[in-house]
Design a protein around this motif. Structure first.
Motif, mmCIF file in Angstrom:
data_model
loop_
_atom_site.group_PDB
_atom_site.id
_atom_site.type_symbol
_atom_site.label_atom_id
_atom_site.label_comp_id
_atom_site.label_asym_id
_atom_site.label_seq_id
_atom_site.Cartn_x
_atom_site.Cartn_y
_atom_site.Cartn_z
ATOM 1 N N ASP A 57 0.848 -1.178 0.000
ATOM 2 C CA ASP A 57 0.000 0.000 0.000
ATOM 3 C C ASP A 57 0.890 1.237 0.000
ATOM 4 N N TYR A 58 0.285 2.380 -0.302
ATOM 5 C CA TYR A 58 1.053 3.616 -0.326
ATOM 6 C C TYR A 58 1.068 4.254 1.059
ATOM 7 N N VAL A 59 2.268 4.636 1.497
ATOM 8 C CA VAL A 59 2.467 5.202 2.830
ATOM 9 C C VAL A 59 3.085 6.586 2.678
ATOM 10 N N LYS A 60 2.586 7.532 3.447
ATOM 11 C CA LYS A 60 3.049 8.913 3.324
ATOM 12 C C LYS A 60 4.469 9.074 3.841
ATOM 13 N N VAL A 61 5.245 9.882 3.122
ATOM 14 C CA VAL A 61 6.615 10.192 3.510
ATOM 15 C C VAL A 61 6.601 11.409 4.428
ATOM 16 N N ASN A 62 7.260 11.293 5.563
ATOM 17 C CA ASN A 62 7.334 12.389 6.533
ATOM 18 C C ASN A 62 8.710 13.043 6.454
ATOM 19 N N GLY A 63 8.783 14.212 5.863
ATOM 20 C CA GLY A 63 10.059 14.917 5.774
ATOM 21 C C GLY A 63 10.822 14.554 4.519
ATOM 22 N N ASP A 64 11.892 15.279 4.273
ATOM 23 C CA ASP A 64 12.715 15.047 3.099
ATOM 24 C C ASP A 64 13.536 13.777 3.246
ATOM 25 N N ALA A 65 13.872 13.178 2.093
ATOM 26 C CA ALA A 65 14.729 11.996 2.094
ATOM 27 C C ALA A 65 16.111 12.357 2.635
ATOM 28 N N PHE A 66 16.677 11.446 3.438
ATOM 29 C CA PHE A 66 18.034 11.654 3.971
ATOM 30 C C PHE A 66 18.963 10.647 3.322
ATOM 31 N N THR A 67 20.039 11.137 2.722
ATOM 32 C CA THR A 67 20.989 10.261 2.051
ATOM 33 C C THR A 67 22.328 10.275 2.780
ATOM 34 N N ASP A 68 22.811 9.079 3.106
ATOM 35 C CA ASP A 68 24.130 8.907 3.698
ATOM 36 C C ASP A 68 25.087 8.607 2.557
ATOM 37 N N TYR A 69 25.842 9.619 2.134
ATOM 38 C CA TYR A 69 26.693 9.445 0.969
ATOM 39 C C TYR A 69 27.886 8.543 1.249
ATOM 40 N N GLY A 70 28.163 8.286 2.524
ATOM 41 C CA GLY A 70 29.219 7.345 2.867
ATOM 42 C C GLY A 70 28.843 5.924 2.519
ATOM 43 N N THR A 71 27.595 5.561 2.763
ATOM 44 C CA THR A 71 27.123 4.201 2.488
ATOM 45 C C THR A 71 26.337 4.111 1.193
ATOM 46 N N GLY A 72 25.887 5.261 0.673
ATOM 47 C CA GLY A 72 25.081 5.249 -0.529
ATOM 48 C C GLY A 72 23.638 4.875 -0.273
ATOM 49 N N ASN A 73 23.222 4.963 0.990
ATOM 50 C CA ASN A 73 21.849 4.602 1.338
ATOM 51 C C ASN A 73 21.001 5.850 1.566
ATOM 52 N N THR A 74 19.733 5.754 1.220
ATOM 53 C CA THR A 74 18.758 6.810 1.476
ATOM 54 C C THR A 74 17.730 6.297 2.464
ATOM 55 N N TYR A 75 17.339 7.149 3.403
ATOM 56 C CA TYR A 75 16.381 6.768 4.427
ATOM 57 C C TYR A 75 15.124 7.628 4.298
ATOM 58 N N LEU A 76 13.977 6.955 4.305
ATOM 59 C CA LEU A 76 12.691 7.635 4.260
ATOM 60 C C LEU A 76 11.901 7.310 5.514
ATOM 61 N N SER A 77 11.281 8.332 6.083
ATOM 62 C CA SER A 77 10.413 8.149 7.242
ATOM 63 C C SER A 77 8.991 7.945 6.727
ATOM 64 N N LEU A 78 8.435 6.748 6.978
ATOM 65 C CA LEU A 78 7.152 6.384 6.398
ATOM 66 C C LEU A 78 6.076 6.200 7.457
ATOM 67 N N GLY A 79 4.874 6.667 7.124
ATOM 68 C CA GLY A 79 3.703 6.386 7.936
ATOM 69 C C GLY A 79 3.616 7.200 9.209
ATOM 70 N N PRO A 80 2.479 7.068 9.908
ATOM 71 C CA PRO A 80 2.268 7.829 11.141
ATOM 72 C C PRO A 80 3.246 7.459 12.251
ATOM 73 N N ASP A 81 3.781 6.228 12.187
ATOM 74 C CA ASP A 81 4.759 5.823 13.206
ATOM 75 C C ASP A 81 6.169 6.248 12.831
ATOM 76 N N GLU A 82 6.305 6.955 11.679
ATOM 77 C CA GLU A 82 7.600 7.471 11.212
ATOM 78 C C GLU A 82 8.662 6.368 11.182
ATOM 79 N N ARG A 83 8.266 5.243 10.617
ATOM 80 C CA ARG A 83 9.169 4.104 10.491
ATOM 81 C C ARG A 83 10.258 4.430 9.477
ATOM 82 N N LEU A 84 11.518 4.262 9.847
ATOM 83 C CA LEU A 84 12.647 4.597 8.979
ATOM 84 C C LEU A 84 12.956 3.400 8.084
ATOM 85 N N VAL A 85 12.866 3.620 6.764
ATOM 86 C CA VAL A 85 13.095 2.552 5.795
ATOM 87 C C VAL A 85 14.309 2.912 4.947
ATOM 88 N N GLN A 86 15.175 1.920 4.755
ATOM 89 C CA GLN A 86 16.424 2.133 4.029
ATOM 90 C C GLN A 86 16.294 1.677 2.578
#
Length: 355
Positions: free
Chosen positions: A142-171
């Motif tokens: 299902d589609y989950v709302k993104v809370n805030g701008d995407a955060f990118t760790d350029y050291g690891t090349g990973n981007t983290y998104l805060s999803l849903g009302p519980d602000e679950r951090l997804v890599q």
């Protein structure tokens, strides 16, 4: 020993919930030419060009499975597909970046995506997902709302998104392609309406040929107006217009008016009232060269320049009846009556291009 699945092999299921699979009636012949079939285009594509919601042919059992997401890391590409048995998880397929795969791609966004009215679905890199958009969450399908701008760790090349009302951090991998749903902009909505008017025009011609000329003309004019309105919206409600300046670069209270002899500058008696009395007229130069137009205007004590002013779409023409209708056109005009001191000055000396 490398325990990763190799090309085309299906790895262990993740805990993600999934979608559906379609069984191929027969193994499609490999071809570089796209083939239309049931609202989809069947074709070979580089695995790096596979998109979420494509149906990718699984070489294991000759079935099409819906792609959930695609991750690329150097020369390896992991395509996550939804299971076809219990449809409650996804599993990865590992490919080499140089591999070519066979996919069924929906021919229209409506088939690729089932976005509700007022929304648009698209594919974006994880690092480009905007705040407030909705990302397809593989855990719930299902589609989950993104809370805030995407955060990118350029050291690891990973981007983290805060999803849903519980602000679950997804890599995600920063270049991972994800499915995004967002609210249509006003400009996109206007362009959709313009496209609908163009379809009306086309359908009218198909039904009645030139017997429907009047309705076709009306649909065309409406479509053109909607496209211009979209342009104004995208420009923040302003547009660039010509303006009159003195030789010191001061804005002159004047509006550009069409007269029986061509366009001229009407000098206003009250700089705060675009409808005030005209104290003088300054004819525009009709020279074909910009440099000559500048020279002519300077002899009169003025230069022409550019300002950004509030704008709106207007419709105008000349004549009456059907012949007059042929002269009707839409254009972007000033929404401030033709003059205002509250404008952004772009240039105090711009005679325009040669013509």
């Amino acid at each position: 020993m490398n325990s990763q699945p190799r090309k085309g092999e299906v790895g262990q299921p993740t805990t993600n919930k999934g979608h559906f699979a379609q069984t191929a009636k027969s193994a499609p012949a490999t071809t570089n030419l796209p083939v239309e079939a049931d609202g989809y285009t069947e074709m070979d594509v580089a695995v790096t060009d596979v998109l979420p919601r494509d149906l990718i042919l699984d070489p294991e059992d000759n079935t099409f499975r819906t792609v959930a997401s695609v991750d690329t890391l150097v020369d390896d590409v992991t395509v996550h597909v939804f299971n076809d048995d219990t449809a409650d998880n996804t599993r990865p397929q590992l490919w080499h970046a140089s591999d070519t795969v066979f996919v069924r791609r929906p021919t229209t966004p409506e088939l690729a995506w089932d976005a509700p009215d007022g929304y648009i679905d698209e594919h974006l890199e994880a690092s480009a997902v905007p705040d407030g958009a909705y990302v397809l969450d593989e855990d719930t399908n299902d589609y989950v709302k993104v809370n805030g701008d995407a955060f990118t760790d350029y050291g690891t090349g990973n981007t983290y998104l805060s999803l849903g009302p519980d602000e679950r951090l997804v890599q995600f991998k920063s270049d991972a392609t994800v499915s995004v749903r967002r609210t249509k902009t006003e400009a996109e909505t206007l362009r959709d309406e313009a496209a609908a008017k163009e379809r009306e025009k086309h359908d009218s011609f198909e039904r009645s040929d030139t017997d429907g000329a009047v309705s076709q003309w009306a649909s065309g004019i409406s479509a053109d107006r909607l496209r211009l309105e979209a342009q104004v919206v995208e420009q923040g409600g302003v547009h660039e217009f010509r303006a009159l300046f003195d030789l010191e670069g001061n804005l002159v209270p004047a509006k550009n008016v069409q007269t029986r002899y061509g366009y001229a500058w009407a000098i206003l008696s009250d700089p705060d009232d675009p409808n005030s009395d005209v104290t003088a007229w300054v004819n525009e130069s009709k020279a074909r060269k910009g440099a000559q137009r500048r020279k002519t205007m300077e002899k009169k004590g003025y230069r022409e320049g550019i300002v950004k002013a509030p704008a709106k779409v207007m419709t105008g023409g000349s004549g009456t009846g059907l012949s007059g209708a042929l002269t009707v056109s839409n254009y972007i005009g000033r929404a401030d009556g033709g003059f205002s001191r509250d404008v952004e000055i772009v240039s105090t000396d711009d005679p325009g291009k040669d013509y």
